[in-house]
Motif scaffolding. Structure first.
Motif, short mmCIF file in Angstrom:
data_model
loop_
_atom_site.label_atom_id
_atom_site.label_comp_id
_atom_site.label_asym_id
_atom_site.label_seq_id
_atom_site.Cartn_x
_atom_site.Cartn_y
_atom_site.Cartn_z
N HIS A 101 -7.85 0.72 2.19
CA HIS A 101 -7.83 -0.75 2.25
C HIS A 101 -7.00 -1.21 3.44
O HIS A 101 -6.15 -0.48 3.94
CB HIS A 101 -7.25 -1.33 0.96
N GLU A 102 -7.22 -2.43 3.87
CA GLU A 102 -6.40 -3.04 4.91
C GLU A 102 -5.05 -3.46 4.32
O GLU A 102 -4.91 -3.64 3.10
CB GLU A 102 -7.11 -4.27 5.49
N HIS A 113 2.78 5.47 -4.29
CA HIS A 113 2.30 6.70 -3.62
C HIS A 113 0.89 7.05 -4.09
O HIS A 113 0.52 8.20 -4.29
CB HIS A 113 3.27 7.87 -3.89
N ASN A 114 0.07 6.02 -4.24
CA ASN A 114 -1.30 6.18 -4.73
C ASN A 114 -2.13 5.01 -4.23
O ASN A 114 -1.61 4.02 -3.73
CB ASN A 114 -1.33 6.24 -6.26
N PRO A 124 7.44 1.60 5.81
CA PRO A 124 6.31 0.81 6.32
C PRO A 124 5.28 1.65 7.07
O PRO A 124 5.58 2.22 8.12
CB PRO A 124 6.99 -0.19 7.26
N VAL A 125 4.09 1.73 6.51
CA VAL A 125 2.96 2.40 7.16
C VAL A 125 1.83 1.38 7.28
O VAL A 125 1.28 0.94 6.27
CB VAL A 125 2.50 3.64 6.37
N PHE A 126 1.52 0.99 8.51
CA PHE A 126 0.48 0.00 8.76
C PHE A 126 -0.70 0.58 9.53
O PHE A 126 -1.72 -0.08 9.68
CB PHE A 126 1.05 -1.18 9.54
N GLY A 174 0.82 -1.20 0.00
CA GLY A 174 0.00 0.00 0.00
C GLY A 174 0.85 1.25 0.00
O GLY A 174 1.95 1.28 0.57
N HIS A 175 0.36 2.31 -0.63
CA HIS A 175 1.02 3.61 -0.70
C HIS A 175 2.47 3.44 -1.15
O HIS A 175 2.71 3.03 -2.28
CB HIS A 175 0.91 4.32 0.65
#
Length: 351
Positions: free
Chosen positions: A110-111, A281-282, A92-94, A75-76
């Motif tokens: 989203h998860e 980044h989207n 890492p962004v959780f 993600g991202h």
């Protein structure tokens, strides 16, 4: 202090602050107020998906059994890479929100495909800068016990020490400096951006893009950046790249220096001598005024026009780094037919 060359005086520092090589555009207070007004009150409905984003759930067993040189987009700008049969994470962004607090701010679409607890041991975390959508304190704290190394631009590692990460795990690098860890070479390369997590710490830490080299695979990770001549210098020194993971999202003409328009993303990829471009980044956070799917549409059209190869895997879907050709327009299945869409295959589309 974490491991770094303390005697090294960074040429990126001027008057006690890190800076970009080129002079940056600065908005007036009035323009900043207008931007904030638009972000709060004039967001288009299409800035957030109307349907769930597809996510491929991952397990530890699945990752351990995966072939070497495999990438998973979580993600991202969070990527999980399997290199030399070890696992590496970028930015890492959780957390649920990319924000100083978890009760307000941009929420995930989203998860994550896998929890931090379920992840196998991590050889290294690669950080590009300290903004909240790239440096998640909760994630770093949770990852600390299962991660061998944290590799970061100058100053960012000191934040990790303050958060309790053992200093001996941290490597901090200035631009053009490198470290090799268990056969993987990481080179901190320039980017055009800024840093800070509050009102009073602007540009107190450095921001970087990264060259990630493993035997047989050469990868570029842009972090956050505006377009600048440094891409050509990086490409000449370290290219060609099998895959460039390039910022393509959260852009706007009102902040031209710190994020790239898709046309600039494509040119940067070409400057880098990239073989395959993966737009990142989207698709995870609402950080701009454009439709959430617009970055995918514009970069897809540009790839067709300029005869470049894209990789657009779904979240959690494996991507081979040796043959990273997996273009699929998965986002189109989610676009509400009643929504105002950007013209498909029209690279010049604007918000």
């Amino acid at each position: 202090m974490s491991e770094q060359t303390t005697a090294h005086v960074s040429p990126q520092v001027q008057d006690g602050k890190f800076r970009n090589p080129a002079r940056m555009h600065k908005n007036s207070i009035g323009t900043v107020a207008k931007i904030m007004w638009r972000m709060i009150f004039e967001k288009p409905a299409t800035s957030v998906p109307s349907q769930p984003i597809p996510v491929h759930t991952l397990s530890r067993e699945q990752l351990l059994a995966a072939p070497d040189n495999t990438l998973y987009r979580l993600g991202h700008s969070t990527m999980l890479l399997k290199l030399q049969n070890q696992f590496w994470l970028t930015d890492p962004v959780f957390s649920k929100r990319a924000s100083p607090v978890q009760w307000a701010g941009p929420a995930r679409f989203h998860e994550t495909p896998i929890s931090i607890e379920e992840l196998p041991p991590i050889k290294g975390v690669i950080l590009s800068h300290d903004h909240y959508d790239h440096l998640d304190r909760a994630a770093v704290t949770a990852l600390a016990a299962k991660t061998e190394y944290f590799v970061a631009p100058l100053g960012v590692g000191d934040r990790l020490v303050e958060w309790g990460v053992p200093a001996e795990k941290i490597r901090q690098l200035d631009w053009w400096r490198s470290v090799t860890l268990d056969g993987v070479q990481l080179v901190s390369t320039p980017a055009q951006h800024f840093s800070g997590r509050g009102i009073f710490d602007s540009n107190s830490t450095l921001w970087s893009s990264w060259v990630i080299r493993s035997p047989g695979v050469n990868i570029f990770f842009s972090g956050d950046t505006g377009y600048f001549p440094g891409f050509k210098a990086i490409g000449e020194k370290f290219g060609p790249f099998d895959l460039t993971m390039m910022e393509t999202g959260a852009y706007d003409p009102q902040w031209p220096d710190i994020h790239m328009q898709p046309e600039e993303t494509m040119q940067a990829h070409i400057d880098l001598r990239g073989k395959v471009l993966m737009p990142i980044h989207n698709g995870t956070f609402d950080l701009a005024l454009h439709a959430w799917y617009e970055p995918f549409e514009r970069i897809t059209a540009l790839a067709k026009q300029r005869e470049q190869v894209l990789a657009t895997p779904e979240i959690g879907q494996p991507l081979s780094l040796e043959q990273p050709k997996a273009e699929q327009k998965w986002w189109r299945k989610l676009v509400d037919s009643n929504a105002a869409e950007v013209p498909r295959e029209a690279a010049g589309a604007t918000q």
